[in-house]
Design a protein around this motif. Sequence first.
Motif, PDB file in Angstrom:
ATOM      1  N   SER A 108       2.418   7.787   3.351  1.00 42.62           N
ATOM      2  CA  SER A 108       3.335   7.316   2.316  1.00 42.62           C
ATOM      3  C   SER A 108       3.056   8.073   1.031  1.00 42.62           C
ATOM      4  O   SER A 108       1.956   8.543   0.808  1.00 42.62           O
ATOM      5  CB  SER A 108       3.178   5.809   2.104  1.00 42.62           C
ATOM      6  N   GLU A 109       4.068   8.146   0.202  1.00 44.34           N
ATOM      7  CA  GLU A 109       3.914   8.881  -1.045  1.00 44.34           C
ATOM      8  C   GLU A 109       3.083   8.106  -2.053  1.00 44.34           C
ATOM      9  O   GLU A 109       2.495   8.668  -2.959  1.00 44.34           O
ATOM     10  CB  GLU A 109       5.277   9.161  -1.687  1.00 44.34           C
ATOM     11  N   ASN A 110       3.078   6.794  -1.927  1.00 42.73           N
ATOM     12  CA  ASN A 110       2.391   5.956  -2.894  1.00 42.73           C
ATOM     13  C   ASN A 110       0.893   5.945  -2.656  1.00 42.73           C
ATOM     14  O   ASN A 110       0.442   5.965  -1.535  1.00 42.73           O
ATOM     15  CB  ASN A 110       2.916   4.513  -2.805  1.00 42.73           C
ATOM     16  N   GLY A 111       0.148   5.869  -3.740  1.00 41.56           N
ATOM     17  CA  GLY A 111      -1.291   5.736  -3.623  1.00 41.56           C
ATOM     18  C   GLY A 111      -1.659   4.290  -3.390  1.00 41.56           C
ATOM     19  O   GLY A 111      -0.810   3.410  -3.360  1.00 41.56           O
ATOM     20  N   ASN A 112      -2.945   4.048  -3.221  1.00 45.47           N
ATOM     21  CA  ASN A 112      -3.404   2.674  -3.029  1.00 45.47           C
ATOM     22  C   ASN A 112      -3.141   1.849  -4.275  1.00 45.47           C
ATOM     23  O   ASN A 112      -3.333   2.309  -5.391  1.00 45.47           O
ATOM     24  CB  ASN A 112      -4.907   2.656  -2.725  1.00 45.47           C
TER      25      ASN A 112
ATOM     26  N   GLN B  78       1.904   2.170   4.728  1.00 49.06           N
ATOM     27  CA  GLN B  78       1.140   2.009   3.491  1.00 49.06           C
ATOM     28  C   GLN B  78       0.386   0.679   3.494  1.00 49.06           C
ATOM     29  O   GLN B  78      -0.785   0.621   3.120  1.00 49.06           O
ATOM     30  CB  GLN B  78       2.041   2.086   2.260  1.00 49.06           C
ATOM     31  N   ILE B  79       1.046  -0.369   3.931  1.00 45.85           N
ATOM     32  CA  ILE B  79       0.397  -1.680   3.986  1.00 45.85           C
ATOM     33  C   ILE B  79      -0.770  -1.646   4.972  1.00 45.85           C
ATOM     34  O   ILE B  79      -1.848  -2.172   4.696  1.00 45.85           O
ATOM     35  CB  ILE B  79       1.421  -2.778   4.343  1.00 45.85           C
TER      36      ILE B  79
ATOM     37  N   LEU C   8      -6.545  -1.662   5.897  1.00 49.17           N
ATOM     38  CA  LEU C   8      -7.719  -0.990   6.455  1.00 49.17           C
ATOM     39  C   LEU C   8      -8.793  -0.780   5.394  1.00 49.17           C
ATOM     40  O   LEU C   8      -9.980  -1.041   5.632  1.00 49.17           O
ATOM     41  CB  LEU C   8      -7.328   0.371   7.054  1.00 49.17           C
ATOM     42  N   ASP C   9      -8.378  -0.312   4.229  1.00 50.53           N
ATOM     43  CA  ASP C   9      -9.330  -0.106   3.138  1.00 50.53           C
ATOM     44  C   ASP C   9      -9.992  -1.418   2.735  1.00 50.53           C
ATOM     45  O   ASP C   9     -11.205  -1.493   2.548  1.00 50.53           O
ATOM     46  CB  ASP C   9      -8.642   0.512   1.916  1.00 50.53           C
ATOM     47  N   LEU C  10      -9.185  -2.450   2.619  1.00 49.57           N
ATOM     48  CA  LEU C  10      -9.688  -3.753   2.203  1.00 49.57           C
ATOM     49  C   LEU C  10     -10.641  -4.337   3.247  1.00 49.57           C
ATOM     50  O   LEU C  10     -11.744  -4.788   2.923  1.00 49.57           O
ATOM     51  CB  LEU C  10      -8.517  -4.699   1.962  1.00 49.57           C
ATOM     52  N   LEU C  11     -10.245  -4.305   4.512  1.00 52.39           N
ATOM     53  CA  LEU C  11     -11.105  -4.837   5.569  1.00 52.39           C
ATOM     54  C   LEU C  11     -12.402  -4.037   5.709  1.00 52.39           C
ATOM     55  O   LEU C  11     -13.445  -4.596   6.052  1.00 52.39           O
ATOM     56  CB  LEU C  11     -10.358  -4.877   6.898  1.00 52.39           C
TER      57      LEU C  11
END
Length: 181
Positions: free
Chosen positions: A54-58, A156-157, A162-165
């Motif tokens: 996705s184009e959006n960052g975290n 993106q979600i 994944l980052d959060l977990l």
Amino acid sequence: MAKFLCLVQFCLILTLCSVSSVFSCRWNYRKFRQYHGNCLTLLREMGTGTGGDSENGNIFDADWFIHHTSSQPVKQVWLVIQTLDEISSLLTEADPVPWNKEQLHNFLSMLDYETEELRSCVPIRVRTNKRLSLYFKQLRGLIHNNTGDQINVWEQIRKELLDLLSLLESFPADYFANKPY
């Protein structure tokens, strides 16, 4: 003599309650990483073939979350519980989620199981973290306000989750490791 018997009965009940709690927490200490690792694996697999980057960052602020590793252990565990609850709600409310339905069901079942077991190990409930709630509100907004490519939004979600977990892997282990049993 009657007061003494009541006191003994009361102490016995407290002892039994604490012993049952200890066994539950011992199980969590050994199994949390295993179940959590399985959740991460399923989430990684669900993204295979579901669109590009996705184009959006975290939108998640990992520094804020990592700051909570120095908070009180019970608050850490409740932050994990709230996070797992929020993830489960996000994925349950959204329809349709373009991931493998069987894997999604297994993922949600594991999240619910982790949450239930973690709740059994903490004696008190802590206030809901408003910043975490706002983060999940933003994720819900991505889903509902997107008129473009839903596949990229869900990718993106998935990456956000994944980052959060991944950050949660070591959180409650410190709490359980410091228990005197």
